[in-house]
Design an enzyme around this catalytic site. Structure first.
Site, mmCIF file in Angstrom:
data_model
loop_
_atom_site.group_PDB
_atom_site.id
_atom_site.type_symbol
_atom_site.label_atom_id
_atom_site.label_comp_id
_atom_site.label_asym_id
_atom_site.label_seq_id
_atom_site.Cartn_x
_atom_site.Cartn_y
_atom_site.Cartn_z
ATOM 1 N N THR A 255 0.843 -1.206 0.000
ATOM 2 C CA THR A 255 0.000 0.000 0.000
ATOM 3 C C THR A 255 0.870 1.244 0.000
ATOM 4 O OG1 THR A 255 -0.092 0.328 2.404
ATOM 5 C CG2 THR A 255 -1.720 -1.179 1.445
ATOM 6 N N ASP A 256 0.345 2.312 -0.558
ATOM 7 C CA ASP A 256 0.939 3.622 -0.327
ATOM 8 C C ASP A 256 0.717 3.926 1.161
ATOM 9 O OD1 ASP A 256 2.236 6.005 -0.861
ATOM 10 O OD2 ASP A 256 0.924 6.579 -2.514
ATOM 11 N N ALA A 257 1.396 4.940 1.695
ATOM 12 C CA ALA A 257 1.380 5.175 3.149
ATOM 13 C C ALA A 257 -0.045 5.336 3.677
ATOM 14 C CB ALA A 257 2.209 6.402 3.477
#
Length: 483
Positions: A255-257
């Protein structure tokens, strides 16, 4: 009654955390021993190559297969060279050169540097198709606006990187290129039919899968036709139906942050965001940049609670932890210093420079750098011509607060070189350039994404396709300001 240690270890095996400062604190080492998948390094963790190598060695001493990730895109998004700017041009410049063999060499050089420092995952390349000129968060991070060109360079970048034993992570699925909002701050929407996504945004991801990318990163964007009201990071239709079934991806979904507003606000906090991402099919959850032991324990507790109350199936979390372990097993690190890549990045940046007009005869100009804000992805990295100038004076201004007449007075009989990033997007930027150019010889150096805007009346318009250290030096050379 305490937490089941087996479930705690299982949950930790899906998390990519972060720690503050140049040395991993004791709590960070303890979490690796307890099963944490790994850490992402940010600029705050990077001082010198020797210090980074010591930090990753300390992590590996606790557990050999710990993942160490970093956002090293080259160009405008650099962590290793955050203090000076990257010695490599970014994707837009490589796309402008159009030589896939060069793209492969640049990414192999980045990979060799990462491997020598004990970093095993590069959260790159950005494979978004920059189909909107005014995209505030992708721009020069993209190879270009043509899906087939982006796909070709995507495959080359992944080949170069993964040849060095560093895992690539193509991002941001299913495509962040058509957004006009920044997902660090809000949830952008790409409201198009699936046919448009398939034609415009998905070809580079298909190329990444074919090239064997070890990982793909999710985007915190809404694609209503697939995701409804929620971001792609929480969408089974995106992560399972589209990415796994249609594109055939078998690697690790990162995932992105989760601390980014595009995810955390949509889910009601980082803990619920972690559960939603796992349920949707994500394998490795990037918690964010500002992480401490308490936040990791909070996320772990939320995942374990979800396993207990049926929001998460145990086999889904075991699958995620298993894919993350497979990613770690694939990577390899090298010992010793990175091979010297010489001037590879500088020569590449020079090939990318676009010159419209006449740049000859700029004897000792006044160089004016027009202030621009940085995105969260870029961070505060020095840019511009300043570090490279031997024959000129540099002056910094804010576009909306600068009087063209005052600049002209300061320049006297010297020509002016105006350096900016997306000059026309800055309040007063286009007006400043054109009012000055109407009465004075002006050359514009555009270090952002060169869209359709061209200022009236200038002697020359020079585009570098990025603002890395290499791009800055290339512009200074083209203008004859480096002897």
């Amino acid at each position: 009654m305490g937490m089941d240690p087996g479930l705690r270890r299982l949950a930790l095996g899906t998390l990519l955390a972060a720690y503050p400062g140049p040395t991993p604190p004791d709590w960070a080492l303890d979490l690796v021993g307890a099963g944490l998948a790994g850490y992402t390094l940010f600029g705050t963790n990077v001082e010198t190559p020797a210090q980074v190598a010591a930090a990753t060695a300390a992590l590996r001493a606790v557990r050999a297969d710990v993942l160490v990730a970093i956002d090293e895109e080259g160009g405008d998004v650099t962590r290793l060279a955050h203090a000076t700017g990257s010695p490599f041009p970014g994707n837009a410049a490589l796309g402008a050169v159009g030589d896939v063999a060069l793209t492969r060499r640049v990414y192999a050089a980045i990979g060799a540097e990462l491997a020598a420092l004990g970093i095993t995952v590069d959260l790159a390349p950005t494979v978004d198709v920059n189909s909107v000129d005014e995209n505030p968060v992708i721009g020069t991070r993209s190879f270009g606006a043509d899906p087939l060109l982006v796909a070709a360079h995507t495959a080359a970048a992944i080949d170069g990187l993964q040849d060095t034993g560093v895992a690539a992570c193509a991002k941001h699925f299913p495509g962040h290129g058509a957004t006009v909002a920044d997902s660090h701050l809000e949830l952008p929407t790409v409201d198009v039919p699936l046919a448009v996504l398939r034609e415009r945004d998905l070809p580079p991801f298909a190329a990444a899968v074919t090239a064997g990318t070890q990982a793909i990163m999710t985007a915190h964007i809404r694609v209503p036709v697939l995701t409804g009201e929620r971001p792609a990071t929480f969408s089974r239709a995106v992560l399972v139906d589209l990415l796994r079934r249609e594109l055939g991806f078998t690697g690790t979904v990162i995932t992105d942050a989760l601390e980014m507003k595009g995810a955390s606000v949509a889910a009601g906090g980082v803990g619920p965001a972690a559960v939603a991402a796992l349920a949707a099919g994500a394998d490795l959850l990037c918690v964010g940049a500002k992480v401490d032991a308490a936040l990791v324990e909070h996320v772990v507790a939320e995942i374990v609670a979800a396993l207990g109350d049926g929001r998460l199936a145990r086999d889904r979390v075991e699958e995620a932890a298993g894919r993350t372990a497979e990613l770690a097993a694939w990577t390899r690190t090298t010992d010793g210093p990175a091979p010297d890549h010489g001037d590879l990045g500088y020569a590449a940046a020079r090939r990318a420079v676009l010159v419209e007009g006449i740049v000859a005869g700029l004897d000792r100009p006044l160089v004016v750098q027009v202030h621009a804000t940085a995105t969260m992805a870029e961070g505060r990295v020095p840019w511009g011509l300043g570090p490279h100038l031997t024959e000129a004076e540099e002056f910094r201004v804010v576009a909306g607060e600068t009087d063209p007449a005052a600049l002209r007075a300061l320049a006297g009989d010297r020509p002016v070189v105006l350096v900016g990033r997306h000059l026309h997007r800055l309040p007063g930027g286009a007006e400043l350039v054109e009012e000055l150019a109407a009465v004075h010889p002006v050359t514009v150096v555009e270090m952002g994404w060169p869209g359709r805007w061209r200022p009236a009346g200038v002697r020359a318009f020079v585009a570098t396709y990025g603002a890395s250290h290499a791009n800055g030096r290339a512009a200074a050379e083209v203008l004859g300001l480096i002897r």
